[in-house]
Design an enzyme around this catalytic site. Sequence first.
Site, PDB file in Angstrom:
ATOM      1  N   LEU A  41       0.810  -1.387   0.045  1.00 47.15           N
ATOM      2  CA  LEU A  41       0.095   0.061   0.027  1.00 47.15           C
ATOM      3  C   LEU A  41       0.931   1.176  -0.143  1.00 47.15           C
ATOM      4  O   LEU A  41       1.611   1.389   0.956  1.00 47.15           O
ATOM      5  CB  LEU A  41      -0.913   0.045   1.152  1.00 47.15           C
ATOM      6  CG  LEU A  41      -1.844  -1.095   1.281  1.00 47.15           C
ATOM      7  CD1 LEU A  41      -2.819  -0.954   2.597  1.00 47.15           C
ATOM      8  CD2 LEU A  41      -2.307  -1.713   0.225  1.00 47.15           C
TER       9      LEU A  41
ATOM     10  N   ARG B  57       2.407  15.207   6.234  1.00 45.18           N
ATOM     11  CA  ARG B  57       3.411  16.003   7.398  1.00 45.18           C
ATOM     12  C   ARG B  57       4.887  15.887   6.768  1.00 45.18           C
ATOM     13  O   ARG B  57       5.702  16.411   7.599  1.00 45.18           O
ATOM     14  CB  ARG B  57       3.213  14.847   8.462  1.00 45.18           C
ATOM     15  CG  ARG B  57       2.025  15.447   9.307  1.00 45.18           C
ATOM     16  CD  ARG B  57       1.877  15.113  10.696  1.00 45.18           C
ATOM     17  NE  ARG B  57       1.699  13.742  11.038  1.00 45.18           N
ATOM     18  CZ  ARG B  57       2.406  12.966  11.810  1.00 45.18           C
ATOM     19  NH1 ARG B  57       3.324  13.399  12.673  1.00 45.18           N
ATOM     20  NH2 ARG B  57       1.908  11.583  12.018  1.00 45.18           N
TER      21      ARG B  57
ATOM     22  N   GLN C 183      -5.267   3.810  -7.208  1.00 42.85           N
ATOM     23  CA  GLN C 183      -6.206   3.922  -6.313  1.00 42.85           C
ATOM     24  C   GLN C 183      -6.697   5.330  -6.103  1.00 42.85           C
ATOM     25  O   GLN C 183      -5.883   6.256  -5.651  1.00 42.85           O
ATOM     26  CB  GLN C 183      -5.837   3.473  -4.680  1.00 42.85           C
ATOM     27  CG  GLN C 183      -7.076   3.651  -3.688  1.00 42.85           C
ATOM     28  CD  GLN C 183      -6.851   3.501  -2.497  1.00 42.85           C
ATOM     29  OE1 GLN C 183      -6.019   3.790  -2.043  1.00 42.85           O
ATOM     30  NE2 GLN C 183      -7.866   3.335  -1.691  1.00 42.85           N
TER      31      GLN C 183
ATOM     32  N   ASN D 236       5.711   9.026   9.099  1.00 42.93           N
ATOM     33  CA  ASN D 236       4.687   9.806   8.714  1.00 42.93           C
ATOM     34  C   ASN D 236       5.016  11.260   8.555  1.00 42.93           C
ATOM     35  O   ASN D 236       4.637  12.326   8.028  1.00 42.93           O
ATOM     36  CB  ASN D 236       3.405  10.027   9.507  1.00 42.93           C
ATOM     37  CG  ASN D 236       2.687   8.765   9.480  1.00 42.93           C
ATOM     38  OD1 ASN D 236       2.083   8.193   8.469  1.00 42.93           O
ATOM     39  ND2 ASN D 236       2.826   8.038  10.466  1.00 42.93           N
TER      40      ASN D 236
ATOM     41  N   ARG E  88      38.429   8.397  -7.968  1.00 41.76           N
ATOM     42  CA  ARG E  88      37.242   8.289  -8.803  1.00 41.76           C
ATOM     43  C   ARG E  88      36.766   7.042  -9.707  1.00 41.76           C
ATOM     44  O   ARG E  88      37.713   6.164  -9.750  1.00 41.76           O
ATOM     45  CB  ARG E  88      37.284   9.607  -9.709  1.00 41.76           C
ATOM     46  CG  ARG E  88      37.144  10.977  -9.060  1.00 41.76           C
ATOM     47  CD  ARG E  88      37.506  12.100  -9.744  1.00 41.76           C
ATOM     48  NE  ARG E  88      36.560  12.224 -10.933  1.00 41.76           N
ATOM     49  CZ  ARG E  88      36.827  12.804 -12.027  1.00 41.76           C
ATOM     50  NH1 ARG E  88      37.885  13.729 -12.198  1.00 41.76           N
ATOM     51  NH2 ARG E  88      36.153  12.894 -13.131  1.00 41.76           N
TER      52      ARG E  88
ATOM     53  N   LYS F 201      41.680   8.827 -11.470  1.00 37.63           N
ATOM     54  CA  LYS F 201      40.384   8.822 -12.316  1.00 37.63           C
ATOM     55  C   LYS F 201      40.756   7.810 -13.511  1.00 37.63           C
ATOM     56  O   LYS F 201      41.598   7.816 -14.142  1.00 37.63           O
ATOM     57  CB  LYS F 201      39.758   9.985 -12.698  1.00 37.63           C
ATOM     58  CG  LYS F 201      38.352   9.606 -13.504  1.00 37.63           C
ATOM     59  CD  LYS F 201      37.948  10.392 -14.677  1.00 37.63           C
ATOM     60  CE  LYS F 201      38.806  10.175 -15.622  1.00 37.63           C
ATOM     61  NZ  LYS F 201      38.498  11.042 -17.041  1.00 37.63           N
TER      62      LYS F 201
ATOM     63  N   TYR G 105      47.277  14.709 -10.354  1.00 39.66           N
ATOM     64  CA  TYR G 105      45.915  14.453 -10.979  1.00 39.66           C
ATOM     65  C   TYR G 105      46.549  13.365 -11.915  1.00 39.66           C
ATOM     66  O   TYR G 105      47.183  13.685 -12.779  1.00 39.66           O
ATOM     67  CB  TYR G 105      45.212  15.549 -11.696  1.00 39.66           C
ATOM     68  CG  TYR G 105      44.116  14.890 -12.627  1.00 39.66           C
ATOM     69  CD1 TYR G 105      43.008  14.273 -12.090  1.00 39.66           C
ATOM     70  CD2 TYR G 105      44.323  15.042 -13.855  1.00 39.66           C
ATOM     71  CE1 TYR G 105      42.046  13.769 -12.780  1.00 39.66           C
ATOM     72  CE2 TYR G 105      43.202  14.398 -14.725  1.00 39.66           C
ATOM     73  CZ  TYR G 105      42.292  14.020 -14.291  1.00 39.66           C
ATOM     74  OH  TYR G 105      41.170  13.141 -14.865  1.00 39.66           O
TER      75      TYR G 105
ATOM     76  N   SER H  27      58.939  16.053 -10.007  1.00 29.29           N
ATOM     77  CA  SER H  27      57.818  16.937  -9.529  1.00 29.29           C
ATOM     78  C   SER H  27      57.392  17.840 -10.456  1.00 29.29           C
ATOM     79  O   SER H  27      58.337  18.434 -11.326  1.00 29.29           O
ATOM     80  CB  SER H  27      58.189  17.862  -7.983  1.00 29.29           C
ATOM     81  OG  SER H  27      58.470  16.737  -7.234  1.00 29.29           O
TER      82      SER H  27
HETATM   83  C1  UD1 Z   1      -4.238   1.635   9.726  1.00 29.62           C
HETATM   84  C2  UD1 Z   1      -4.905   0.322  10.254  1.00 29.62           C
HETATM   85  C3  UD1 Z   1      -4.703   0.273  11.838  1.00 29.62           C
HETATM   86  C4  UD1 Z   1      -3.285   0.155  12.379  1.00 29.62           C
HETATM   87  C5  UD1 Z   1      -2.376   1.135  11.533  1.00 29.62           C
HETATM   88  C6  UD1 Z   1      -0.911   1.100  11.591  1.00 29.62           C
HETATM   89  C7  UD1 Z   1      -6.661   0.076   8.712  1.00 29.62           C
HETATM   90  C8  UD1 Z   1      -8.354   0.677   8.836  1.00 29.62           C
HETATM   91  N1  UD1 Z   1      -6.394   0.657   9.852  1.00 29.62           N
HETATM   92  O1  UD1 Z   1      -4.562   2.521  10.264  1.00 29.62           O
HETATM   93  O2  UD1 Z   1      -5.439  -0.938  12.255  1.00 29.62           O
HETATM   94  O3  UD1 Z   1      -3.078   0.182  13.524  1.00 29.62           O
HETATM   95  O4  UD1 Z   1      -2.826   1.195  10.108  1.00 29.62           O
HETATM   96  O5  UD1 Z   1      -0.098   1.940  11.235  1.00 29.62           O
HETATM   97  O6  UD1 Z   1      -6.481  -0.427   8.185  1.00 29.62           O
HETATM   98  N2  UD1 Z   1      -3.273   3.674   2.415  1.00 29.62           N
HETATM   99  C9  UD1 Z   1      -3.790   3.491   0.849  1.00 29.62           C
HETATM  100  N3  UD1 Z   1      -4.977   3.961   0.407  1.00 29.62           N
HETATM  101  C10 UD1 Z   1      -5.845   4.218   1.434  1.00 29.62           C
HETATM  102  C11 UD1 Z   1      -5.333   4.470   2.750  1.00 29.62           C
HETATM  103  C12 UD1 Z   1      -4.377   4.142   3.371  1.00 29.62           C
HETATM  104  O7  UD1 Z   1      -2.672   3.162   0.537  1.00 29.62           O
HETATM  105  O8  UD1 Z   1      -6.901   4.715   0.908  1.00 29.62           O
HETATM  106  C13 UD1 Z   1      -2.188   3.324   2.683  1.00 29.62           C
HETATM  107  C14 UD1 Z   1      -1.125   4.388   3.331  1.00 29.62           C
HETATM  108  O9  UD1 Z   1      -0.471   5.014   2.436  1.00 29.62           O
HETATM  109  C15 UD1 Z   1      -0.333   3.739   4.277  1.00 29.62           C
HETATM  110  C16 UD1 Z   1      -1.138   2.603   4.993  1.00 29.62           C
HETATM  111  O10 UD1 Z   1      -2.185   2.469   3.826  1.00 29.62           O
HETATM  112  O11 UD1 Z   1       0.863   3.270   3.993  1.00 29.62           O
HETATM  113  C17 UD1 Z   1      -1.907   2.890   6.183  1.00 29.62           C
HETATM  114  O12 UD1 Z   1      -2.740   3.756   5.999  1.00 29.62           O
HETATM  115  P1  UD1 Z   1      -2.923   5.065   7.430  1.00 29.62           P
HETATM  116  O13 UD1 Z   1      -4.063   6.007   6.897  1.00 29.62           O
HETATM  117  O14 UD1 Z   1      -1.594   5.370   7.963  1.00 29.62           O
HETATM  118  O15 UD1 Z   1      -3.858   3.772   8.372  1.00 29.62           O
HETATM  119  P2  UD1 Z   1      -4.343   4.160   9.674  1.00 29.62           P
HETATM  120  O16 UD1 Z   1      -5.493   4.781   9.555  1.00 29.62           O
HETATM  121  O17 UD1 Z   1      -3.300   4.742  10.510  1.00 29.62           O
HETATM  122 CA    CA Z   2      -0.711   5.478   9.978  1.00 33.99          CA
END
Ligand code: UD1
Ligand code: CA
Length: 457
Positions: A7, A14, A73, A224, A330, A348, A363, A402
Amino acid sequence: MLNIVILAAGMGKRMRSDLPKVLHTLAGRSMLAHVVGTARALSPQRIVIVTGHGAEQVQAACAGQPDVRCVLQSPQLGTGHAVQQAEPELLPGGTTLVLYGDVPLVSEATLRGLVDAAAQGLGVLTVQLPDPTGYGRIVRDDAGEIRRIVEHKDASPAEQAIDEVNTGILAAPTDALRGWLAGLTNDNAQGEYYLTDVIAAAVAAGVPVRSAAPGHAWETLGVNSRAQQAELERLYQRHQAERLLEAGVTLADPARIDVRGGLLCGRDVFIDVNCVFEGEVELADGVIVGPNCVLRNVRVGPGARIEAFSHLEEADVGAGANVGPYARLRPGTVLGERSRVGNFVEVKNARFGADSKANHLSYVGDATVGQRVNIGAGTITCNYDGVNKHRTVIEDDAFIGSDTQLVAPVTVKRGATVGAGTTLTRDAPADTLTVSRSPQKAIEGWRRPVKADKAGR
Ligand code: UD1
Ligand code: CA
């Protein structure tokens, strides 16, 4: 059969950056590259990356990796929705492992443990945290069996007191997962499709749910913010240092070494403070690296010394050779056994034979230097005519005085001596002194000019 879904659609607000979060680096490589690397170590049949924010940049970063597929997505409606986008790409049967692109340090061993835990059903990677705020909580029954995961924002006060949390990483049987994903709803506090709801679905279907723990809790930390990125960088470097110490390397200070790639060390290697190793570096037995050196894609032979403040890139240093302090090697530098490259010398695309030296302020570029050659201070190979590069050849046992300029293409033959201050434009014959200096003369009766007023006028 193993599918891995990573994901990586999140924004990373942030980070305050134009770069998508997963492309921010840790130890010189993007976080996503770390996760993909670890994923590959599990030999999956398929890797699917879910992109969203900065999708074009993430896709470009994955170009030339035929084993990785990207799906988009858009909009981002939650972790469950993210995996839904990857679902058509999943190969049937076996297990699907879900990873986060912003959790870069999870180890191969931890993921193997999780996949094993999921062999009979569904596996969730969990940790216990003193402060579980914000995380999904693992809800177990009286028998200690996992029933479901409740997100922090949906949790009752009693559930919020649970300190076992979901790291987000899970492994599920692929064919059943498709059905569970199709059944997700967004009827919750955040109006999102939660991947975590598949746990309750598995329990309802009578599929066993097991937890697995990571080798180290820090493996599951996510990034984050820049502060968390810096924190993970230090954790990672500390871990590298410990690995080196365990392998028998002496580190002057384990807190002051940075390894951004692979560092392979032989026996009894000593590394002083503030050294940076990038790419693939190999230090053979007994190598000593002085303080404040940078080595990028370098091989150093047994017993060689790299002295303080040296910078080496794509170089091969022979056994017993001595480099620096303040040397720059190099790309394309190959130093023979016991050769020496001293302070303020730049080399180099040049090869030094055994026992050859350039100890000071020179050099040496596009050159082939034989054995037992001595290159005096201030020697320059003039390898570039403004358009083309030319080669300098210095044969065995030559002595270069030299402040010599070697205007390439030019050859100094075996045993030749080139007098100090020579500008060599033609080959220097073997076993002969070649010198281009104009003869020294002393002018009798010459007077220094003096200012008019001092002359008394
Ligand atoms: C999620 C988990 C939570 C867990 C936490 C750990 C769910 C609902 N919750 O929460 O249980 O404790 O991670 O950090 O799964 N992402 C996508 N698409 C989206 C949403 C998120 O790709 O639509 C990706 C984000 O980029 C990230 C990861 O999924 O890498 C987690 O997303 P994040 O929003 O941090 O999840 P949490 O709400 O913190
Ligand atoms: Ca998170």
